[in-house]
Design a protein around this motif. Sequence first.
Motif, mmCIF file in Angstrom:
data_model
loop_
_atom_site.group_PDB
_atom_site.id
_atom_site.type_symbol
_atom_site.label_atom_id
_atom_site.label_comp_id
_atom_site.label_asym_id
_atom_site.label_seq_id
_atom_site.Cartn_x
_atom_site.Cartn_y
_atom_site.Cartn_z
ATOM 1 N N GLN A 145 -88.593 -58.337 -11.325
ATOM 2 C CA GLN A 145 -87.147 -58.338 -11.434
ATOM 3 C C GLN A 145 -86.625 -59.767 -11.582
ATOM 4 O OE1 GLN A 145 -85.416 -54.781 -8.898
ATOM 5 N NE2 GLN A 145 -86.568 -56.133 -7.544
ATOM 6 N N LEU A 146 -85.734 -59.971 -12.531
ATOM 7 C CA LEU A 146 -85.159 -61.298 -12.728
ATOM 8 C C LEU A 146 -84.383 -61.756 -11.494
ATOM 9 C CD1 LEU A 146 -83.921 -61.070 -16.446
ATOM 10 C CD2 LEU A 146 -85.933 -62.270 -15.546
ATOM 11 N N ARG A 147 -83.735 -60.821 -10.846
ATOM 12 C CA ARG A 147 -82.971 -61.164 -9.652
ATOM 13 C C ARG A 147 -83.837 -61.325 -8.417
ATOM 14 N NH1 ARG A 147 -82.666 -56.949 -6.194
ATOM 15 N NH2 ARG A 147 -83.108 -54.845 -7.003
ATOM 16 N N GLY A 148 -85.127 -60.951 -8.529
ATOM 17 C CA GLY A 148 -85.991 -60.991 -7.360
ATOM 18 C C GLY A 148 -85.771 -59.796 -6.477
ATOM 19 N N GLY A 149 -85.912 -59.967 -5.182
ATOM 20 C CA GLY A 149 -85.704 -58.849 -4.278
ATOM 21 C C GLY A 149 -85.981 -59.223 -2.828
ATOM 22 N N ARG A 150 -85.957 -58.208 -2.007
ATOM 23 C CA ARG A 150 -86.123 -58.397 -0.564
ATOM 24 C C ARG A 150 -87.387 -57.674 -0.090
ATOM 25 N NH1 ARG A 150 -83.018 -59.565 3.943
ATOM 26 N NH2 ARG A 150 -83.686 -58.510 5.866
ATOM 27 N N LEU A 151 -88.083 -58.322 0.841
ATOM 28 C CA LEU A 151 -89.308 -57.763 1.408
ATOM 29 C C LEU A 151 -89.165 -57.694 2.923
ATOM 30 C CD1 LEU A 151 -92.339 -56.958 0.795
ATOM 31 C CD2 LEU A 151 -92.892 -59.305 1.392
ATOM 32 N N ASP A 152 -89.471 -56.529 3.504
ATOM 33 C CA ASP A 152 -89.375 -56.335 4.955
ATOM 34 C C ASP A 152 -90.718 -55.888 5.502
ATOM 35 O OD1 ASP A 152 -86.431 -56.627 5.861
ATOM 36 O OD2 ASP A 152 -86.287 -55.391 4.051
ATOM 37 N N ILE A 153 -91.159 -56.547 6.568
ATOM 38 C CA ILE A 153 -92.404 -56.193 7.263
ATOM 39 C C ILE A 153 -92.039 -55.876 8.704
ATOM 40 C CG2 ILE A 153 -94.726 -56.939 7.911
ATOM 41 C CD1 ILE A 153 -94.473 -59.047 5.661
ATOM 42 N N ALA A 154 -92.412 -54.704 9.182
ATOM 43 C CA ALA A 154 -92.083 -54.295 10.547
ATOM 44 C C ALA A 154 -93.286 -53.606 11.176
ATOM 45 C CB ALA A 154 -90.875 -53.360 10.555
ATOM 46 N N ALA A 155 -93.396 -53.736 12.483
ATOM 47 C CA ALA A 155 -94.497 -53.095 13.222
ATOM 48 C C ALA A 155 -93.977 -52.619 14.565
ATOM 49 C CB ALA A 155 -95.662 -54.053 13.413
ATOM 50 N N ARG A 156 -94.563 -51.530 15.046
ATOM 51 C CA ARG A 156 -94.132 -50.971 16.335
ATOM 52 C C ARG A 156 -95.231 -50.059 16.873
ATOM 53 N NH1 ARG A 156 -91.908 -48.112 12.218
ATOM 54 N NH2 ARG A 156 -92.014 -45.826 12.313
ATOM 55 N N GLN A 157 -95.145 -49.765 18.154
ATOM 56 C CA GLN A 157 -95.981 -48.747 18.786
ATOM 57 C C GLN A 157 -95.172 -47.465 18.886
ATOM 58 O OE1 GLN A 157 -99.082 -48.849 19.561
ATOM 59 N NE2 GLN A 157 -99.655 -51.005 19.743
ATOM 60 N N GLU A 158 -95.739 -46.371 18.381
ATOM 61 C CA GLU A 158 -95.006 -45.113 18.357
ATOM 62 C C GLU A 158 -95.925 -43.978 18.787
ATOM 63 O OE1 GLU A 158 -93.545 -42.647 14.648
ATOM 64 O OE2 GLU A 158 -92.126 -44.274 15.057
ATOM 65 N N ASP A 159 -95.626 -43.364 19.930
ATOM 66 C CA ASP A 159 -96.432 -42.253 20.469
ATOM 67 C C ASP A 159 -97.896 -42.649 20.626
ATOM 68 O OD1 ASP A 159 -94.170 -40.639 20.507
ATOM 69 O OD2 ASP A 159 -94.527 -39.926 18.460
ATOM 70 N N GLY A 160 -98.131 -43.868 21.116
ATOM 71 C CA GLY A 160 -99.487 -44.328 21.363
ATOM 72 C C GLY A 160 -100.229 -44.791 20.122
ATOM 73 N N ARG A 161 -99.568 -44.837 18.976
ATOM 74 C CA ARG A 161 -100.202 -45.284 17.743
ATOM 75 C C ARG A 161 -99.468 -46.501 17.194
ATOM 76 N NH1 ARG A 161 -102.200 -40.895 13.587
ATOM 77 N NH2 ARG A 161 -103.730 -42.554 13.334
ATOM 78 N N PHE A 162 -100.185 -47.288 16.429
ATOM 79 C CA PHE A 162 -99.626 -48.480 15.815
ATOM 80 C C PHE A 162 -99.123 -48.124 14.418
ATOM 81 C CE2 PHE A 162 -100.542 -51.999 12.831
ATOM 82 C CZ PHE A 162 -99.575 -52.899 13.272
ATOM 83 N N VAL A 163 -97.884 -48.504 14.127
ATOM 84 C CA VAL A 163 -97.280 -48.198 12.830
ATOM 85 C C VAL A 163 -96.753 -49.496 12.230
ATOM 86 C CG1 VAL A 163 -95.518 -46.898 11.579
ATOM 87 C CG2 VAL A 163 -96.623 -45.894 13.596
ATOM 88 N N LEU A 164 -97.171 -49.780 11.006
ATOM 89 C CA LEU A 164 -96.715 -50.979 10.292
ATOM 90 C C LEU A 164 -96.195 -50.556 8.928
ATOM 91 C CD1 LEU A 164 -98.113 -54.495 10.132
ATOM 92 C CD2 LEU A 164 -97.920 -53.268 7.955
ATOM 93 N N THR A 165 -95.030 -51.117 8.531
ATOM 94 C CA THR A 165 -94.444 -50.795 7.231
ATOM 95 C C THR A 165 -94.190 -52.081 6.452
ATOM 96 O OG1 THR A 165 -92.204 -50.799 8.163
ATOM 97 C CG2 THR A 165 -93.360 -48.683 8.065
ATOM 98 N N VAL A 166 -94.423 -52.000 5.167
ATOM 99 C CA VAL A 166 -94.114 -53.079 4.232
ATOM 100 C C VAL A 166 -93.265 -52.453 3.131
ATOM 101 C CG1 VAL A 166 -95.011 -54.775 2.604
ATOM 102 C CG2 VAL A 166 -96.254 -54.308 4.729
ATOM 103 N N SER A 167 -92.005 -52.883 3.015
ATOM 104 C CA SER A 167 -91.096 -52.274 2.053
ATOM 105 C C SER A 167 -90.432 -53.332 1.185
ATOM 106 C CB SER A 167 -90.027 -51.440 2.770
ATOM 107 O OG SER A 167 -89.278 -52.255 3.660
#
Length: 350
Positions: free
Chosen positions: A281-303
């Motif tokens: 994209q010519l305008r570029g964009g936004r990147l988000d990285i988040a991590a958490r513990q949820e119901d005893g499991r590790f969850v990581l998202t990259v969006s």
Amino acid sequence: MSSLLSPQHIRQWFYPGPMRVFTTEEMAKAGTQPWPVAVDSYVAVNLLVLLPAMVWTQHGRGWLTQALWWGMLCALSVSTLFVARSLWKRPTRARLNLYCYGATLVVLALIALLIREGHKDWLVRENVSIVVALVGVLSAWWMLTVFRVQQIEARLRELADQEAALRLQTRLAAAQIQPHFLFNTLASLQHWVDTGDARAAQLLRDFTAYLRATLPMFERELQSLDDEIEMVRRYLAIMQARLGSRLVFRIDVPGGLDVELPPGIVLTLVENAIAHGIEPQLRGGRLDIAARQEDGRFVLTVSDDGPGLTPGWTEGVGLSNTRRRLAAAFPHATLTLADAHPGCIATLTA
């Protein structure tokens, strides 16, 4: 002939059994297969089948002979299974010989007792059957021990091969961390140095820190989430120096999460998001990285907020390697990609 007369072969005649001795760690790792209960059922069915046959063949030889044979058969079967289960749990040469010599001594003691009680004639008639039964039991224990040792050795080799493959995949994945990224960064650095751009010094520091963080990936099977995120920060700092305002990112990962991942897993997801969601994209964009513990499991998202998944898209080499390495390290882990409207979101659960 000399090999047959070697001390090792001669010793096997008097102290038979496998030479391999497993440590407690090896048994915990590869020797957890349960005892095959079908063996118990097989022995029980055979005892029931042999009962009428034995009564028929021993007919006319007296109730003592029939009772002794049936009792010996039942006791032999139960004790044989008990010893077999013990050898299954710990198939050692010392334990095998302890049981074999112990059983032989018990049989000799019973023979001496029967002779003392006046049953010498019966023993003379049945001596061949007694010897055959004893040899059969000892041979069964020996074969079970050899089989069990070979089974555990095969499992250890299989696990070693899996670990070697995982190490190789880790090194290959580390070697595949976008070579064009390295070349492009060096090209930008060279251009900024030649033109006297003040950004060159900071880029060189970030690039040096990035290499220092990524080079150990070649030797690690797992690394902490904190180390992985630090590597990602260095990568994003370099990419932001190159892309400028076209790249905006946020990292929301609490420090100190007790999580270990195959090296480069998060970095690959971030690279994939920038390559397919930000850079096109010519305008570029936004990147988000988040991590958490949820119901005893590790969850990581990259969006990212890029164009999202194209129709009919397929995984590339980097993402396929990431999925295989993750599955090898954590069989129950999952990695999914989905449209985020706008953009794409990768979700890792372990």
